[in-house]
Design a protein around this motif. Structure first.
Motif, PDB file in Angstrom:
ATOM      1  N   SER A  87       0.809  -1.216   0.000  1.00  0.00           N
ATOM      2  CA  SER A  87       0.000   0.000   0.000  1.00  0.00           C
ATOM      3  C   SER A  87       0.838   1.260   0.000  1.00  0.00           C
ATOM      4  O   SER A  87       0.303   2.363   0.108  1.00  0.00           O
ATOM      5  N   GLY A  88       2.156   1.148  -0.133  1.00  0.00           N
ATOM      6  CA  GLY A  88       3.020   2.313  -0.090  1.00  0.00           C
ATOM      7  C   GLY A  88       3.111   3.032  -1.416  1.00  0.00           C
ATOM      8  O   GLY A  88       2.306   2.836  -2.327  1.00  0.00           O
ATOM      9  N   HIS A  89       4.105   3.882  -1.538  1.00  0.00           N
ATOM     10  CA  HIS A  89       4.342   4.687  -2.736  1.00  0.00           C
ATOM     11  C   HIS A  89       4.575   3.785  -3.947  1.00  0.00           C
ATOM     12  O   HIS A  89       5.172   2.713  -3.828  1.00  0.00           O
ATOM     13  N   HIS A  90       4.141   4.248  -5.113  1.00  0.00           N
ATOM     14  CA  HIS A  90       4.350   3.451  -6.322  1.00  0.00           C
ATOM     15  C   HIS A  90       5.837   3.417  -6.681  1.00  0.00           C
ATOM     16  O   HIS A  90       6.613   4.303  -6.318  1.00  0.00           O
ATOM     17  N   VAL A  91       6.245   2.385  -7.410  1.00  0.00           N
ATOM     18  CA  VAL A  91       7.633   2.196  -7.813  1.00  0.00           C
ATOM     19  C   VAL A  91       7.829   2.564  -9.276  1.00  0.00           C
ATOM     20  O   VAL A  91       8.863   3.108  -9.657  1.00  0.00           O
ATOM     21  N   MET A  92       6.827   2.289 -10.098  1.00  0.00           N
ATOM     22  CA  MET A  92       7.007   2.401 -11.536  1.00  0.00           C
ATOM     23  C   MET A  92       5.760   2.943 -12.203  1.00  0.00           C
ATOM     24  O   MET A  92       4.631   2.671 -11.774  1.00  0.00           O
ATOM     25  N   LEU A 125      12.963   6.639 -21.425  1.00  0.00           N
ATOM     26  CA  LEU A 125      12.847   7.072 -20.034  1.00  0.00           C
ATOM     27  C   LEU A 125      11.915   8.278 -19.978  1.00  0.00           C
ATOM     28  O   LEU A 125      12.192   9.313 -20.592  1.00  0.00           O
ATOM     29  N   ALA A 126      10.821   8.163 -19.242  1.00  0.00           N
ATOM     30  CA  ALA A 126       9.847   9.254 -19.150  1.00  0.00           C
ATOM     31  C   ALA A 126      10.180  10.218 -18.024  1.00  0.00           C
ATOM     32  O   ALA A 126      10.046  11.438 -18.167  1.00  0.00           O
ATOM     33  N   HIS A 127      10.607   9.709 -16.880  1.00  0.00           N
ATOM     34  CA  HIS A 127      10.972  10.531 -15.732  1.00  0.00           C
ATOM     35  C   HIS A 127      11.600   9.621 -14.682  1.00  0.00           C
ATOM     36  O   HIS A 127      11.541   8.391 -14.794  1.00  0.00           O
ATOM     37  N   TYR A 128      12.194  10.207 -13.664  1.00  0.00           N
ATOM     38  CA  TYR A 128      12.691   9.441 -12.528  1.00  0.00           C
ATOM     39  C   TYR A 128      12.582  10.312 -11.287  1.00  0.00           C
ATOM     40  O   TYR A 128      12.565  11.544 -11.372  1.00  0.00           O
ATOM     41  N   GLY A 129      12.459   9.651 -10.107  1.00  0.00           N
ATOM     42  CA  GLY A 129      12.149  10.406  -8.902  1.00  0.00           C
ATOM     43  C   GLY A 129      12.957   9.990  -7.700  1.00  0.00           C
ATOM     44  O   GLY A 129      13.461   8.868  -7.608  1.00  0.00           O
ATOM     45  N   PHE A 130      13.055  10.944  -6.740  1.00  0.00           N
ATOM     46  CA  PHE A 130      13.787  10.731  -5.491  1.00  0.00           C
ATOM     47  C   PHE A 130      12.935  11.173  -4.310  1.00  0.00           C
ATOM     48  O   PHE A 130      12.257  12.200  -4.365  1.00  0.00           O
ATOM     49  N   GLU A 131      12.994  10.398  -3.245  1.00  0.00           N
ATOM     50  CA  GLU A 131      12.350  10.745  -1.981  1.00  0.00           C
ATOM     51  C   GLU A 131      13.372  11.438  -1.089  1.00  0.00           C
ATOM     52  O   GLU A 131      14.448  10.897  -0.832  1.00  0.00           O
ATOM     53  N   ALA A 142       1.910   9.906   0.955  1.00  0.00           N
ATOM     54  CA  ALA A 142       2.785  10.896   1.596  1.00  0.00           C
ATOM     55  C   ALA A 142       2.724  10.787   3.113  1.00  0.00           C
ATOM     56  O   ALA A 142       1.693  10.457   3.701  1.00  0.00           O
ATOM     57  N   VAL A 143       3.859  11.065   3.750  1.00  0.00           N
ATOM     58  CA  VAL A 143       3.938  11.152   5.206  1.00  0.00           C
ATOM     59  C   VAL A 143       3.839  12.629   5.577  1.00  0.00           C
ATOM     60  O   VAL A 143       4.676  13.442   5.166  1.00  0.00           O
ATOM     61  N   GLY A 144       2.820  13.000   6.339  1.00  0.00           N
ATOM     62  CA  GLY A 144       2.652  14.402   6.689  1.00  0.00           C
ATOM     63  C   GLY A 144       2.182  15.211   5.493  1.00  0.00           C
ATOM     64  O   GLY A 144       1.484  14.711   4.608  1.00  0.00           O
ATOM     65  N   THR A 145       2.586  16.471   5.442  1.00  0.00           N
ATOM     66  CA  THR A 145       2.181  17.372   4.367  1.00  0.00           C
ATOM     67  C   THR A 145       3.008  17.093   3.124  1.00  0.00           C
ATOM     68  O   THR A 145       4.231  17.222   3.147  1.00  0.00           O
ATOM     69  N   VAL A 192      12.833  15.279 -13.621  1.00  0.00           N
ATOM     70  CA  VAL A 192      13.269  14.672 -12.362  1.00  0.00           C
ATOM     71  C   VAL A 192      12.311  15.127 -11.276  1.00  0.00           C
ATOM     72  O   VAL A 192      12.016  16.326 -11.164  1.00  0.00           O
ATOM     73  N   HIS A 193      11.816  14.194 -10.492  1.00  0.00           N
ATOM     74  CA  HIS A 193      10.905  14.492  -9.392  1.00  0.00           C
ATOM     75  C   HIS A 193      11.660  14.419  -8.073  1.00  0.00           C
ATOM     76  O   HIS A 193      12.373  13.445  -7.822  1.00  0.00           O
ATOM     77  N   PHE A 194      11.485  15.409  -7.220  1.00  0.00           N
ATOM     78  CA  PHE A 194      11.954  15.355  -5.832  1.00  0.00           C
ATOM     79  C   PHE A 194      10.738  15.581  -4.952  1.00  0.00           C
ATOM     80  O   PHE A 194       9.991  16.546  -5.143  1.00  0.00           O
ATOM     81  N   HIS A 195      10.517  14.675  -3.985  1.00  0.00           N
ATOM     82  CA  HIS A 195       9.336  14.819  -3.138  1.00  0.00           C
ATOM     83  C   HIS A 195       9.663  14.461  -1.696  1.00  0.00           C
ATOM     84  O   HIS A 195      10.666  13.802  -1.402  1.00  0.00           O
ATOM     85  N   SER A 196       8.795  14.900  -0.813  1.00  0.00           N
ATOM     86  CA  SER A 196       8.974  14.638   0.617  1.00  0.00           C
ATOM     87  C   SER A 196       8.689  13.179   0.933  1.00  0.00           C
ATOM     88  O   SER A 196       8.328  12.386   0.062  1.00  0.00           O
ATOM     89  N   ALA A 197       8.848  12.817   2.198  1.00  0.00           N
ATOM     90  CA  ALA A 197       8.786  11.419   2.624  1.00  0.00           C
ATOM     91  C   ALA A 197       7.434  10.789   2.312  1.00  0.00           C
ATOM     92  O   ALA A 197       6.377  11.432   2.399  1.00  0.00           O
TER      93      ALA A 197
END
Length: 309
Positions: free
Chosen positions: A63-68, A77-83, A115-118, A132-137
């Motif tokens: 049930s967590g964040h998606h991987v792909m 390559l369409a995009h890539y992301g970092f937590e 997402a964890v928190g806001t 490139v995606h950068f997002h919070s926890a």
């Protein structure tokens, strides 16, 4: 193809260095979304998280964040992301990107699932033009509790393909805040870290820009590799490189391909870096096959850079 040689230099200023940033998700364009989704479910245990309006799908574990994300289209390559889990990490990245002249957008809320928190996120295009995606926890409930003989522990790192290693390394090390762990001495391959793992990102000259060389999932130990090689054989999936052990990172590896031809690595025992207590000097490896596989043997068939010389 005669690819230009450029030296990658270690950035010694640690201001803004990220210490709690890991890969979170990756997006591919594939010719047959249904075929690719079925492969990832059958081989890696990824389940559908959501259907997308354009005919794509998102996959993940639990049930967590998606991987792909799989999107219809020609292979790419369409995009890539970092937590990012650093305090004020997203704000710091945004400030450094804007100060360096990069256009920064707010990340679409659909990429902030679990997402964890806001939730907080941004999108920027890397120097090759890839988003490139950068997002919070985020919650990653489906990871770290795997039967590693049947599915991996987690999504571990992304290796970008490019024509200009130096430019991408400068972007991630001097602006975003990653640090260089290892590099080939001719500048054609570089490994960067943003947490304790030896690398969460690697960059290699493949003769085309905005490309993906491979991406990797974690296993737990050497015994898993025997199980996986036997299992891939049973699933009629060919092992394309390995098993072996990389010099940079010292991790065990084995490779296979998805139906679109994306190169998938299974990895274990990656070297750890403890930046809070130790100062490191980036290492330079001789560009030979034995550097990228300490056990010797030929390189992967798709690797056409100078380490094949």
């Amino acid at each position: 193809m005669d690819l230009p040689t450029r030296m990658v230099l270690q950035e010694n200023d640690t201001a803004g260095t990220l210490r709690k940033t890991a890969v979170s998700h990756i997006g591919f364009r594939v010719p047959d979304v249904a075929q690719a989704a079925a492969f990832y479910n059958r081989v890696l245990g990824l389940r559908k998280h959501a259907d997308l309006p354009d005919g794509g799908v998102r996959l993940g574990w639990g049930s967590g964040h998606h991987v792909m994300e799989l999107l219809p289209g020609a292979k790419g390559l369409a995009h890539y992301g970092f937590e990012v889990r650093d305090d004020a990490g997203i704000a710091g990245i945004r400030e450094r990107l804007e100060a360096a002249g990069h256009a920064v957008e707010t990340l679409d809320a659909s990429y902030l699932d679990a997402a964890v928190g806001t939730p907080e996120g941004l999108l920027v295009h890397d120097p090759d033009g890839t988003p490139v995606h950068f997002h919070s926890a985020v919650e990653r409930d489906g990871e770290n509790a795997a039967d590693t003989g049947r599915r991996p522990v987690k999504f571990q790192h992304t290796t970008l393909g490019t024509t200009d290693v130096q430019r991408l390394v400068d972007f991630f090390s001097n602006t975003v805040g990653f640090r260089i762990s290892d590099q080939l001495s001719d500048g054609r391959f570089c490994w960067l870290r943003s947490d304790k793992d030896h690398h969460t990102l690697a960059i290699v000259n493949v003769g085309s820009a905005g490309d993906i060389d491979h991406y990797s999932y974690d296993l737990a130990e050497w015994e898993d590799f025997k199980t996986w090689c036997d299992r891939l054989t049973e699933l009629d999936v060919d092992v394309t490189w390995g098993p072996g052990r990389h010099g940079p990172g010292n991790n065990l590896f084995v490779f296979f391909d998805d139906p679109a031809g994306n190169h998938i690595e299974l990895s274990a025992e990656m070297e750890k870096f403890y930046d809070d207590t130790v100062t490191y000097q980036a290492r330079r490896w001789t560009p030979t096959p034995n550097s990228v596989n300490l056990w010797g043997g030929q390189l992967a068939s798709w690797r056409k850079t100078s380490e094949s010389k």
